[in-house]
Design a protein around this motif. Sequence first.
Motif, mmCIF file in Angstrom:
data_model
loop_
_atom_site.group_PDB
_atom_site.id
_atom_site.type_symbol
_atom_site.label_atom_id
_atom_site.label_comp_id
_atom_site.label_asym_id
_atom_site.label_seq_id
_atom_site.Cartn_x
_atom_site.Cartn_y
_atom_site.Cartn_z
ATOM 1 N N ALA A 1 34.930 71.045 7.128
ATOM 2 C CA ALA A 1 33.581 71.583 6.931
ATOM 3 C C ALA A 1 32.554 70.487 6.860
ATOM 4 O O ALA A 1 31.436 70.600 7.368
ATOM 5 N N ARG B 1 28.987 69.924 9.107
ATOM 6 C CA ARG B 1 27.665 69.997 8.476
ATOM 7 C C ARG B 1 26.822 68.729 8.677
ATOM 8 O O ARG B 1 25.619 68.725 8.506
ATOM 9 N N ARG C 1 27.460 73.219 17.565
ATOM 10 C CA ARG C 1 28.278 73.827 16.518
ATOM 11 C C ARG C 1 29.099 74.985 17.081
ATOM 12 O O ARG C 1 30.274 75.168 16.752
ATOM 13 N N ASN C 2 28.434 75.796 17.954
ATOM 14 C CA ASN C 2 29.150 76.935 18.502
ATOM 15 C C ASN C 2 30.214 76.510 19.498
ATOM 16 O O ASN C 2 31.242 77.167 19.643
ATOM 17 N N SER D 1 36.468 82.057 15.137
ATOM 18 C CA SER D 1 35.413 82.305 14.138
ATOM 19 C C SER D 1 35.440 81.214 13.081
ATOM 20 O O SER D 1 35.936 81.417 11.961
ATOM 21 N N GLU E 1 33.139 80.071 11.294
ATOM 22 C CA GLU E 1 32.292 80.284 10.117
ATOM 23 C C GLU E 1 33.053 80.914 8.974
ATOM 24 O O GLU E 1 32.685 80.738 7.802
ATOM 25 N N LYS E 2 34.139 81.638 9.264
ATOM 26 C CA LYS E 2 34.939 82.209 8.191
ATOM 27 C C LYS E 2 35.620 81.135 7.362
ATOM 28 O O LYS E 2 35.903 81.337 6.189
ATOM 29 N N LEU F 1 34.268 77.894 7.255
ATOM 30 C CA LEU F 1 33.270 76.948 6.742
ATOM 31 C C LEU F 1 32.493 77.530 5.568
ATOM 32 O O LEU F 1 32.200 76.826 4.600
ATOM 33 N N ASN F 2 32.122 78.783 5.667
ATOM 34 C CA ASN F 2 31.320 79.407 4.610
ATOM 35 C C ASN F 2 32.241 80.064 3.594
ATOM 36 O O ASN F 2 32.437 81.281 3.576
#
Length: 325
Positions: free
Chosen positions: A2, A6, A38-39, A65, A67-68, A70-71
């Motif tokens: 992560a 960032r 990022r994508n 995915s 983001e699942k 990272l967030n």
Amino acid sequence: MATALRIPMASSISCCSSSSPQSMKRCSFKPCAALNSRNSAKIPLPPINPNDPFLSRLASVAANSPEKLLNRPANSDTPPYLDIFDSPTLMATPAQVERSVSYNEHRPRRPPPDLPSLLLHGRIVYIGMPLVPAVTELVVAELMYLQWMDPKDPIYLYINSTGTTRDDGETVGMETEGFAIYDAMMQLKNEIHTVAVGAAIGQACLLLAAGSKGKRFMMPHAKAMIQQPRVPSSGLMPASDVLIRAKEVVINRDTLVELLAKHTGNSIEAVANVMRRPFYMDSTRAKEFGVIDKILWRGQEKIMADAASPEDWDKNAGIKVLDAV
């Protein structure tokens, strides 16, 4: 992982916060570029075990995915990364290892087969009971099966049987039981090595003598005996039926005499003469009579050849042999 994703976003924000128009002009395209990077970024994945469903699922989420991953919530009661599963499994199913079954181990994986089946695997047929219908059925089936498996390899027939009678003389089976095994032996293409262990009496002695020439053996302390067939128990039969049975027994006796004469090399008269009463033979006498070809004992043949016969012992001892009563 992560943190690495960032860093480009933080650098782009700090750059665009400057009040200089030149810096704004210089940094105006970077947020979009960072978002696109990022994508399009591929999270580097270590080598995974394809048989592990947990790692496979985790790698699929990281690739499709990110983001699942990272967030992540700061305070969560769910163990890390297990919330992406509908029904989480902590460990993969162990690989199913096929183990070879050995019956020499102290604790086999499954029950071993019965002993006749293990002997049959070594092309050994063992007759260890009187010749009753159940024994005849098993022996004939084993002989036919071994010929079907390989019509060239020899078959080893071990005999320890009292024939169609018990040791006390009681009839337990018809003479056709022995003839059935004999006929099956004669129909086989394989060599049949016969070995007498213990006793070969009556029909069992015929089976011993019916082996392939030069392949008939006998243990040194085994016994062979030929005798006339006996009339089965007649009970309350009429006299005419008893006579019919007696005639059948005489026919079976003549057949047995002819077959023994054929396989021992003696005349029919000689075999019929010794069969008037039970004729017992040890290994040496059985070899002389032509029932067997060899005695199975290391050095036994030489020892037996040097030893005097019972008649010579009696003669040397001055004992006169009387006629049998």
